[in-house]
Design an enzyme around this catalytic site. Structure first.
Site, PDB file in Angstrom:
ATOM      1  N   CYS A 106      41.590  66.312  43.895  1.00 15.05           N
ATOM      2  CA  CYS A 106      42.328  66.932  42.797  1.00 15.05           C
ATOM      3  C   CYS A 106      41.369  67.065  41.622  1.00 15.05           C
ATOM      4  O   CYS A 106      40.885  66.063  41.094  1.00 15.05           O
ATOM      5  CB  CYS A 106      43.531  66.077  42.423  1.00 15.05           C
ATOM      6  SG  CYS A 106      44.576  66.783  41.130  1.00 15.05           S
ATOM      7  N   GLU A 143      43.502  73.864  43.555  1.00 15.50           N
ATOM      8  CA  GLU A 143      42.586  73.455  44.618  1.00 15.50           C
ATOM      9  C   GLU A 143      41.800  74.665  45.105  1.00 15.50           C
ATOM     10  O   GLU A 143      42.319  75.784  45.136  1.00 15.50           O
ATOM     11  CB  GLU A 143      43.357  72.820  45.773  1.00 15.50           C
ATOM     12  CG  GLU A 143      42.466  72.136  46.794  1.00 15.50           C
ATOM     13  CD  GLU A 143      41.578  71.071  46.170  1.00 15.50           C
ATOM     14  OE1 GLU A 143      40.444  71.443  45.749  1.00 15.50           O
ATOM     15  OE2 GLU A 143      41.998  69.915  46.089  1.00 15.50           O
TER      16      GLU A 143
END
Length: 328
Positions: free
Chosen positions: A2, A131
């Site tokens: 992340c 992402e």
């Protein structure tokens, strides 16, 4: 992993979105927002939250009041990127990458084991996280970017805040398991900071990235993770599961640069489009564009071509943007 999140709600709004029940019979409660100095670092709502930024996280109230019920919660602003409690000197120069921590072997880690053992578990809040697709070989700057979020009702559109509380629609925040630590500087000021727990990806999301954050999908999972008095560290770790309900859509690569805070960051990319919307890279350019637009709007539409040509000679020339240093 992340690397970027999106959180545009202010503290009062977060209090409303994070209501909880301590048990089935209790009434809904709102976690109180507890502001901290954090060595001068403040929370700023942002469409592009990056490591070293400060965001509010949920913690058990016991961490700040030993007499409190461990099931009660607080919202506390903390910096993303855990600063070890034993670090000496400038907190920005500990030399470790602590934005994410791997679930595998977490309990035996010299860095993360102590916070885990003392119950310093937190829940990182965001509307979604970004992402980049890394499972296919390509240049970092060319990797497709995706915005990942929880499933929403048909009335809620992630890119449109006006739909988040309209006509019975309620935004479902994305909640991630994390650990936090407390660091003291030489003046005795405290800095609260956190790390995001990640594990090996399973299912459809594996087509984008081989690791994903430990998302807590239910209120029960959130309660178990936060209440360290009731749920031991080993049990809490074992309760973390691969998320089943994540959703995502492709977004523009303007999010690659952490300086881009535009509301275009989390907008769905038009199908078939690979271009990113033009976003000024500097405040100077943004100011110039605003002034230029105002001048154009105030200019008489009947200006002759000669006047237009004369004015254009005094307009600054646009510089070629520098390469983006924040490739992911």
């Amino acid at each position: 992993m992340c690397g970027r999140t999106c959180l545009t709600l202010d503290p009062k709004e977060l209090e409303c979105y994070c209501k909880y029940k301590k048990d089935e019979e209790s009434k809904l409660k709102s976690p109180r927002y507890r502001n901290e100095f954090n060595c001068g670092k403040k929370y700023q709502p942002s469409y592009n939250v990056a490591p070293t930024d400060v965001t509010p996280v949920l913690v058990s109230a016991v961490h700040f009041d030993e007499a409190a019920d461990s099931a009660d919660r607080l919202l506390v602003p903390m910096m993303w990127g855990m600063v070890p409690r034993w670090h000496k000197g400038d907190y920005r120069k500990h030399g470790l990458t602590t934005n994410n921590c791997r679930l595998e072997g977490l309990a035996f880690s010299k860095l993360y084991g102590p916070p885990l053992a003392t119950g310093q578990r937190c829940v990182i809040l965001c509307e979604g996280f970004y992402e980049w697709q890394t499972v296919k070989p390509m240049k970092a700057s060319e990797r497709p970017a995706f915005y990942v979020h929880m499933p929403q009702s048909e009335k809620v559109k992630m890119e449109d805040k006006q739909t988040w509380n309209a006509d019975g629609g309620q935004l479902q925040l994305l909640r991630i398991a994390g650990l936090f630590d407390v660091w003291d500087d030489e003046h005795g000021d405290k800095l609260y900071s956190y790390t995001v727990i990640t594990f090996e990806t399973e299912g459809k999301f594996a087509e984008i990235h081989h690791r994903s954050p430990a998302i807590l999908e239910t209120d029960e999972q959130v309660a178990d993770w936060l209440d360290f008095k009731r749920v031991s560290a080993n049990r809490a770790i074992n309760l973390l599961q691969t998320p089943k309900a994540m959703q995502w859509f492709r977004v523009s690569n303007i999010v690659n640069n952490s300086r881009n805070k535009s509301d275009q960051c989390n907008k769905p990319l038009q199908e078939g489009s690979t271009k990113s919307p033009a976003v000024p890279k500097s405040k100077l350019m943004q100011s110039w564009l605003i002034v230029k637009k105002r001048k154009v709007e105030e200019t008489d539409n009947n200006l002759d071509e000669a006047t237009v040509k004369q004015e254009s000679e005094y307009e600054p020339q646009e510089k070629k943007p520098k390469p983006d240093p924040d490739n992911c």
